[in-house]
Design a protein around this motif. Sequence first.
Motif, PDB file in Angstrom:
ATOM      1  N   TRP A   1       0.823  -1.201   0.000  1.00 25.11           N
ATOM      2  CA  TRP A   1       0.000   0.000   0.000  1.00 25.11           C
ATOM      3  C   TRP A   1       0.864   1.261   0.000  1.00 25.11           C
ATOM      4  O   TRP A   1       2.005   1.246   0.477  1.00 25.11           O
TER       5      TRP A   1
ATOM      6  N   LEU B   1       0.771   5.341   1.174  1.00 26.94           N
ATOM      7  CA  LEU B   1       0.087   6.367   1.953  1.00 26.94           C
ATOM      8  C   LEU B   1      -0.249   7.552   1.047  1.00 26.94           C
ATOM      9  O   LEU B   1       0.639   8.121   0.404  1.00 26.94           O
TER      10      LEU B   1
ATOM     11  N   SER C   1      -2.908  11.688   5.319  1.00 29.49           N
ATOM     12  CA  SER C   1      -2.801  11.342   6.733  1.00 29.49           C
ATOM     13  C   SER C   1      -2.786  12.600   7.591  1.00 29.49           C
ATOM     14  O   SER C   1      -2.341  13.671   7.152  1.00 29.49           O
TER      15      SER C   1
ATOM     16  N   HIS D   1       5.500   3.731   2.103  1.00 33.09           N
ATOM     17  CA  HIS D   1       5.037   2.488   1.486  1.00 33.09           C
ATOM     18  C   HIS D   1       4.951   1.430   2.578  1.00 33.09           C
ATOM     19  O   HIS D   1       5.883   1.249   3.354  1.00 33.09           O
TER      20      HIS D   1
ATOM     21  N   GLU E   1       6.918  -0.773   7.131  1.00 28.97           N
ATOM     22  CA  GLU E   1       6.682   0.589   6.625  1.00 28.97           C
ATOM     23  C   GLU E   1       8.019   1.193   6.215  1.00 28.97           C
ATOM     24  O   GLU E   1       8.964   1.228   7.003  1.00 28.97           O
TER      25      GLU E   1
ATOM     26  N   TYR F   1      -4.582   4.826   2.728  1.00 26.53           N
ATOM     27  CA  TYR F   1      -3.685   4.242   1.730  1.00 26.53           C
ATOM     28  C   TYR F   1      -4.457   3.847   0.471  1.00 26.53           C
ATOM     29  O   TYR F   1      -5.660   3.571   0.520  1.00 26.53           O
TER      30      TYR F   1
ATOM     31  N   HIS G   1      -2.100   4.157  -7.089  1.00 29.32           N
ATOM     32  CA  HIS G   1      -1.722   5.238  -6.175  1.00 29.32           C
ATOM     33  C   HIS G   1      -1.303   6.524  -6.869  1.00 29.32           C
ATOM     34  O   HIS G   1      -0.953   7.479  -6.195  1.00 29.32           O
TER      35      HIS G   1
END
Length: 218
Positions: A45, A47, A50, A68, A84, A162, A168
């Motif tokens: 995934w 991000l 946030s 990521h 992460e 995400y 993305h």
Amino acid sequence: MYATKTAVLLLLAVISSNAEPTAEECETLGKRLPSKDLQKIYGEWVLVWSVSDHDKGHDTLLNCSSSHVEFKLLDDKKTIEYIERNVYLGSLDSCTTYSSNLTTPTDETTEHHTLKCDVVRVEKDGAVQEYNDTGAVDFYQSCEDCLLMVYKTSTHRFLLSYKREGSHRDVEQMKTAHEGLKKLAECLKFPHDKPFAYDGLADFCHKKSAPAEAAAQS
């Protein structure tokens, strides 16, 4: 279930007014992901948006170029590996990797579970350090190629949205969800005046954001 997911998608996709979210909106936006659907979190995934409820969290997010993450069920079928990888502004050639193991719930009578992580390993420039600060993760219902979660430490929280890697880079599409995410932030008592928003272009520390495109240009 289908009707609930449709309502969530509509609220996340439609640009709303500046009015405070209603109790009905919060009830729909804040639906937790059922434990029986935890397999939906597995994979890689990126991000895309946030916020945090703490100045330290704000600083971390605003200094981030890309983040990521990967969730992978280990062979014991009970442990989820969380990795992460972050690239921070000013150190684009350096990668900071956070990793931890989350234990899957065993109590099948509970509909929603908070996943716990007790030790977080941090690696930067080849040096590994362990933090014994406890953490907890709650997942929320969202669109099919989205992952929505709240990560809590002993001092602050993050609301993290995400997109699945591969979907993305459509920044305009992601922007349509920002107002809905702001409303969810308000429902969960997060400030949203200092959000992180992915630009759709920044590479990850271990791979290109668009490897096929990079290869075509080389």
